[in-house]
Scaffold this active site. Structure first.
Site, short mmCIF file in Angstrom:
data_model
loop_
_atom_site.label_atom_id
_atom_site.label_comp_id
_atom_site.label_asym_id
_atom_site.label_seq_id
_atom_site.Cartn_x
_atom_site.Cartn_y
_atom_site.Cartn_z
N CYS A 196 0.56 -1.32 -0.12
CA CYS A 196 -0.12 -0.51 0.10
C CYS A 196 0.95 0.91 -0.43
CB CYS A 196 -1.04 0.33 1.05
SG CYS A 196 -1.44 1.50 1.58
N CYS A 201 1.93 2.47 6.36
CA CYS A 201 1.04 1.28 6.34
C CYS A 201 1.70 0.14 6.12
CB CYS A 201 0.05 1.25 4.86
SG CYS A 201 -0.96 0.21 5.09
N CYS A 230 -0.64 2.65 -11.75
CA CYS A 230 -0.23 3.81 -11.68
C CYS A 230 0.48 4.20 -9.68
CB CYS A 230 -0.17 4.97 -11.75
SG CYS A 230 -1.62 5.62 -11.72
N CYS A 270 18.94 44.73 -22.98
CA CYS A 270 19.86 43.03 -22.13
C CYS A 270 18.95 41.77 -23.03
CB CYS A 270 19.87 43.94 -20.96
SG CYS A 270 18.72 44.40 -20.21
N CYS A 280 2.71 54.61 -16.22
CA CYS A 280 3.62 55.26 -17.21
C CYS A 280 4.31 54.20 -18.20
CB CYS A 280 4.65 56.44 -16.63
SG CYS A 280 5.47 57.07 -18.26
#
Length: 530
Positions: A196, A201, A230, A270, A280
């Site tokens: 598990c 566990c 999975c 850069c 602005c």
């Protein structure tokens, strides 16, 4: 509740509510036969296999354990390899090593002279003193499960130390750890058994899925539910590929890169990303660059006058188009992730509430307030169980929706309609048992029986909506990228073909395991004890 809600709950008697619960079924994946193995169960299976090999091959239990460990705990492989070669070449008992005369009385580790009584060697016969062997074995056990493949300390020698030899040299604690590693290896080597994945566990699961492919939901003895394939939390209706892709996307640095692309612009000089955080449009890059430029067109402000005239498509326009596409992609991902995360948080909160009712804390409080026996209040626990399960399904349905092909608008519309209807019913049920329940916990209410019927009906109806949602998603899985959500564009046919191939392979492995008793009987009759 509004009038629509009142008309929706048509049941009006306890008998009707009981009939409804007879049809109640939480949304869950098709479960195959499996059983939970405790530590005692694993020990018993472990000892049985060792005893079987020991009896058939007429070797010690330690030698049988060594053979099994070397052959990945496959009985059929042990028998085939054992009888394919001369027995003397497979003798793993350390006691036979003393028969080899090497004419050496010097330990090659400490270079002390050793007496015959203090000489220890594996089946290869390379002599070392007992103290060096004990240190060697203890260090290997402390290093972890690698001690299961411990070899003779002679350089270039690949002969296994053997279980009998290690047991004779290890300390009490060392032997306990060594046998724990053996049992862990025993479980992990089997395709039909898994530990598990829940933290802390110690249960294992033995699964009998036949020869077919696909993933299945498993509920451990610790109540943790996970996907057999999975090892992640069970994630119906999406496939394991979707879960892997979605988790990778949520943890990927690519999302940070996309955010930078959407909300920043590169300095024209850069090229460092700059975020506009004031009104602005004349920007100043950070030191040491300090380049002044216009945020709108990217030109330097020294000779800049205005940029309001449209001069045709430019590189700036292409960059803006690229940022706009990235912005839309990020907004779409954010839409699905926000709802996926919200349902996960709601599910976690519901799990806590469910625990309260399972521990009879909520049941006792409601029973005292309404004068009901605990057995009559289990409908609330059933409702919370349904909420937890439906929140899980709804959460993963948003990951499913993210990977749907947008070129199929009718399929997307059908999915969103089914998802929306199921979500609406879930919110009704969740609101009912979380918010409205508070009134019945505080004081006695004359309409408690009506409330009970309403909760029961909502539980059943919500379960039906989610069963329909899951069925729709699974039937329409070819429309989802990755044959269930994978990002590589795999279609369902390819998944089915792979599963058929995997099924044939698993069927062969299952047949081999089932044929072990038959082979054992054949071997026993062919090579009986003298």
């Amino acid at each position: 509740m509004d009038s629509e809600g009142e008309g929706f709950y048509s049941s009006s008697s306890d008998a009707t509510a009981d009939d409804s619960f007879a049809d109640y079924a939480a949304v869950s994946r098709l479960q195959k036969p499996y059983k939970i193995l405790t530590d005692d169960d694993i020990r018993q299976l472990f000892d049985d296999d060792i005893s079987t090999v020991s009896d058939v091959l007429s070797v010690s239990r330690g030698a049988a354990c060594t053979l099994l460990c070397q052959n990945n705990w496959n009985l059929s492989s042990v028998y085939d390899k054992f009888f394919a070669a001369d027995h003397r070449n497979h003798q793993t008992d350390a006691s036979s090593s003393s028969q080899q005369e090497l004419g050496q009385n010097l330990c090659k580790i400490c270079y002390d002279e050793i007496s015959p009584q203090n000489t220890v060697s594996a089946a290869c016969g390379h002599p070392f003193c007992a103290d060096c062997w004990k240190t060697y074995v203890a260090a290997a056990i402390d290093d972890g499960a690698g001690c299961l493949t411990l070899r003779c300390p002679e350089p270039g020698c690949g002969v296994a130390a053997g279980v009998d030899l290690i047991e004779s040299l290890a300390s009490t604690d060392g032997k306990e750890k060594y046998h724990r590693y053996l049992r862990q290896s025993y479980v992990e080597a089997s395709r039909r058994r898994k530990w598990c994945p829940a933290p802390g566990c110690n249960f294992a699961v033995e699964f009998d899925g036949g020869g077919g492919g696909g993933g299945y939901d498993v509920t451990c003895g610790c109540s943790h539910k996970f996907c057999w394939n999975c090892g992640e939390e069970h994630h119906r209706p999406v496939g394991c590929e979707t879960v892997a892709s979605w988790s990778e996307k949520n943890n990927s640095e690519a999302e940070n890169t996309q955010w930078i692309l959407v909300y920043t612009k590169p300095c024209p000089k850069c090229r460092r990303p700059i975020e506009k955080n004031q009104g602005c449009n004349w920007m100043t890059c950070r030191p040491p660059c300090l380049f002044h430029f216009c945020w709108l067109c990217g030109k330097g402000t020294g000779s800049h006058t205005h940029c309001n005239k449209y001069g045709g498509a430019t590189a700036v326009d292409e960059n803006n188009a690229k940022r706009e596409r990235a912005r839309k992609d990020l907004q779409r991902y954010t839409h699905y992730y926000e709802r996926w995360h919200a349902n996960e948080q709601s599910r976690k909160a519901a799990v806590k509430d469910l625990k309260t009712w399972r521990d009879n804390i909520g049941v006792s409080k409601l029973g005292e307030a309404q004068g009901e026996a605990p057995a009559q209040l289990q409908f609330v626990t059933k409702a919370w169980e349904q909420i937890v399960e439906c929140r899980r399904v709804l959460k993963w349905s948003y990951a499913y929706g993210y990977y749907m092909e947008r070129e199929a608008p009718k399929k997307v519309a059908l999915f969103e309609h089914s998802q929306g209807e199921a979500e609406k019913q879930l919110e009704r049920l969740h609101h009912c048992v979380e918010k409205e329940m508070g009134e019945y916990l505080r004081r006695r209410r004359e309409d408690f029986q009506e409330f009970r019927v309403r909760v029961v009906d909502l539980t059943v109806v919500t379960g039906n909506y989610f069963e329909n949602l899951v069925r729709d998603l699974e039937n329409n899985r070819p429309e989802v990228v990755g044959g269930g959500g994978g990002r590589n564009g795999l279609k369902k046919k390819k998944d089915d073909d792979e599963r058929k191939g995997l099924g044939k392979k698993r069927k062969k492995e299952d047949d081999d395991e089932r044929n072990v008793p038959r082979k054992r009987a054949t071997y026993a009759s062919r090579y009986s004890r003298n």
